[in-house]
Write an enzyme that holds these catalytic residues in place. Structure first.
Site, PDB file in Angstrom:
ATOM      1  N   HIS A 170      51.640 -44.716-110.728  1.00  0.00           N
ATOM      2  CA  HIS A 170      51.588 -45.401-111.371  1.00  0.00           C
ATOM      3  C   HIS A 170      49.999 -45.860-111.748  1.00  0.00           C
ATOM      4  O   HIS A 170      50.315 -46.669-113.664  1.00  0.00           O
ATOM      5  CB  HIS A 170      51.823 -46.614-110.040  1.00  0.00           C
TER       6      HIS A 170
ATOM      7  N   HIS B 152      41.810 -55.332-109.532  1.00  0.00           N
ATOM      8  CA  HIS B 152      40.016 -54.666-108.758  1.00  0.00           C
ATOM      9  C   HIS B 152      40.363 -53.199-109.912  1.00  0.00           C
ATOM     10  O   HIS B 152      39.202 -52.542-109.861  1.00  0.00           O
ATOM     11  CB  HIS B 152      41.143 -54.009-107.836  1.00  0.00           C
TER      12      HIS B 152
ATOM     13  N   THR C  88      43.979 -38.099-109.699  1.00  0.00           N
ATOM     14  CA  THR C  88      44.688 -38.697-109.167  1.00  0.00           C
ATOM     15  C   THR C  88      46.476 -37.939-109.456  1.00  0.00           C
ATOM     16  O   THR C  88      46.667 -37.718-109.955  1.00  0.00           O
ATOM     17  CB  THR C  88      44.777 -40.055-109.435  1.00  0.00           C
ATOM     18  N   ASN C  89      47.291 -38.341-108.449  1.00  0.00           N
ATOM     19  CA  ASN C  89      48.413 -37.726-108.395  1.00  0.00           C
ATOM     20  C   ASN C  89      49.467 -38.831-108.589  1.00  0.00           C
ATOM     21  O   ASN C  89      50.225 -38.941-108.221  1.00  0.00           O
ATOM     22  CB  ASN C  89      48.827 -36.824-106.986  1.00  0.00           C
ATOM     23  N   ASN C  90      48.851 -40.344-108.184  1.00  0.00           N
ATOM     24  CA  ASN C  90      49.544 -41.692-108.839  1.00  0.00           C
ATOM     25  C   ASN C  90      50.122 -41.873-109.949  1.00  0.00           C
ATOM     26  O   ASN C  90      49.078 -42.016-110.799  1.00  0.00           O
ATOM     27  CB  ASN C  90      48.879 -42.133-107.597  1.00  0.00           C
TER      28      ASN C  90
ATOM     29  N   ASP D  17      39.122 -45.105-106.374  1.00  0.00           N
ATOM     30  CA  ASP D  17      40.124 -45.058-104.723  1.00  0.00           C
ATOM     31  C   ASP D  17      39.798 -46.630-104.467  1.00  0.00           C
ATOM     32  O   ASP D  17      38.761 -46.991-104.441  1.00  0.00           O
ATOM     33  CB  ASP D  17      38.328 -44.599-103.284  1.00  0.00           C
TER      34      ASP D  17
HETATM   35  P1  IMP Z   1      44.073 -45.030-103.454  1.00  0.00           P
HETATM   36  O1  IMP Z   1      43.177 -44.555-101.971  1.00  0.00           O
HETATM   37  O2  IMP Z   1      42.685 -45.636-104.422  1.00  0.00           O
HETATM   38  O3  IMP Z   1      45.334 -43.856-103.297  1.00  0.00           O
HETATM   39  O4  IMP Z   1      44.773 -46.289-102.553  1.00  0.00           O
HETATM   40  C1  IMP Z   1      45.069 -46.012-101.508  1.00  0.00           C
HETATM   41  C2  IMP Z   1      46.293 -46.982-101.100  1.00  0.00           C
HETATM   42  O5  IMP Z   1      45.746 -48.156-101.595  1.00  0.00           O
HETATM   43  C3  IMP Z   1      47.407 -46.503-102.295  1.00  0.00           C
HETATM   44  O6  IMP Z   1      48.581 -45.772-101.257  1.00  0.00           O
HETATM   45  C4  IMP Z   1      48.311 -48.339-101.526  1.00  0.00           C
HETATM   46  O7  IMP Z   1      48.799 -48.254-100.867  1.00  0.00           O
HETATM   47  C5  IMP Z   1      47.075 -48.956-101.785  1.00  0.00           C
HETATM   48  N1  IMP Z   1      46.799 -49.039-103.406  1.00  0.00           N
HETATM   49  C6  IMP Z   1      45.770 -48.953-104.273  1.00  0.00           C
HETATM   50  N2  IMP Z   1      46.098 -49.724-105.840  1.00  0.00           N
HETATM   51  C7  IMP Z   1      46.427 -50.684-105.401  1.00  0.00           C
HETATM   52  C8  IMP Z   1      47.416 -51.773-106.196  1.00  0.00           C
HETATM   53  O8  IMP Z   1      46.442 -50.765-107.550  1.00  0.00           O
HETATM   54  N3  IMP Z   1      48.190 -52.783-105.680  1.00  0.00           N
HETATM   55  C9  IMP Z   1      48.610 -52.049-104.246  1.00  0.00           C
HETATM   56  N4  IMP Z   1      48.154 -51.251-103.360  1.00  0.00           N
HETATM   57  C10 IMP Z   1      47.254 -50.248-104.250  1.00  0.00           C
END
Ligand code: IMP
Length: 192
Positions: free
Chosen positions: A12, A178, A8-10, A69
């Site tokens: 947080h 989650h 991941t590049n996230n 995801d």
């Molecule tokens: P991802 O594809 O797993 O990065 O998640 C898709 C999108 O869901 C992210 O860009 C966030 O907007 C939202 N998201 C994922 N996890 C969380 C969380 O823990 N809290 C709030 N929004 C989340």
């Protein structure tokens, strides 16, 4: 200690998962693994995207790795934005844009039930395993935040709590979220 690259590049998410797996697994971010670039995320299911992201890292490193995801599934919107949660308000949109679009879509809507669902794909010695976590809650009518969290956190209030994810200390969010639940399953598997 076992080492796993987290695809991941996230920042947080890396922070959240490092905290949850501290002492069990050494989590290596993409930057720490010397990987850069946009990871493709073009599947139409959470499981498909988690696999695609983990596979991207595996193909480049042949090192054990995992990806997650997540989708926010809103009942009154038939499960949207779901797998498209990151791009709900369009390509390259901000968290704020997504929240604004969701609040507008639910304007006047009494049914505010929603869930966050995370699927993790682990690739270990080339073999794939999946872990899932889910939390149910409500979409608030406005932002509630004290600066914690990211994404839709300011407008998601988990059931049995009176505050949003963005008002909770990270440890509390991790214990019920989650991703926290999916990571707990991953941790249980890895500690066997
Ligand atoms: P991802 O594809 O797993 O990065 O998640 C898709 C999108 O869901 C992210 O860009 C966030 O907007 C939202 N998201 C994922 N996890 C969380 C969380 O823990 N809290 C709030 N929004 C989340």
């Amino acid at each position: 200690m076992k080492r796993l690259i987290f695809a991941t590049n996230n920042k947080h998410k890396v922070e959240e998962v490092k905290a949850a797996l501290q002492g069990y697994v050494e989590i290596v971010s993409l930057a720490e693994a010397g990987l850069s670039g946009e990871i493709p995320e073009t599947a139409d299911t959470l499981q498909g995207n988690a696999l695609q992201k983990a596979q991207w890292v595996w193909d480049r490193t042949h090192t054990d790795c995992f990806a997650d995801d997540t989708g926010l599934e809103v009942d009154a919107l038939g499960g949207a934005p779901g797998v498209y949660s990151a791009r709900y308000a369009g390509e390259h949109c901000s968290f704020d844009d997504n929240i604004n679009k969701l609040l507008a879509a639910l304007d006047g809507q009494a049914n505010r039930c929603a869930d966050f669902r995370t699927v993790i794909c682990l690739i270990e010695n080339g073999e794939k395993k999946y872990f899932e976590g889910r939390v149910d809650g409500q979409i608030l009518t406005e932002r509630h935040t004290n600066g914690e969290g990211f994404g839709y956190d300011p407008i998601f209030m988990p059931n049995r709590f009176a505050v949003s994810f963005a008002e909770m200390p990270l440890e509390v969010k991790n214990s019920i979220s989650h991703r926290g639940l999916a990571v707990a399953k991953l941790k249980e598997y890895l500690s066997k």
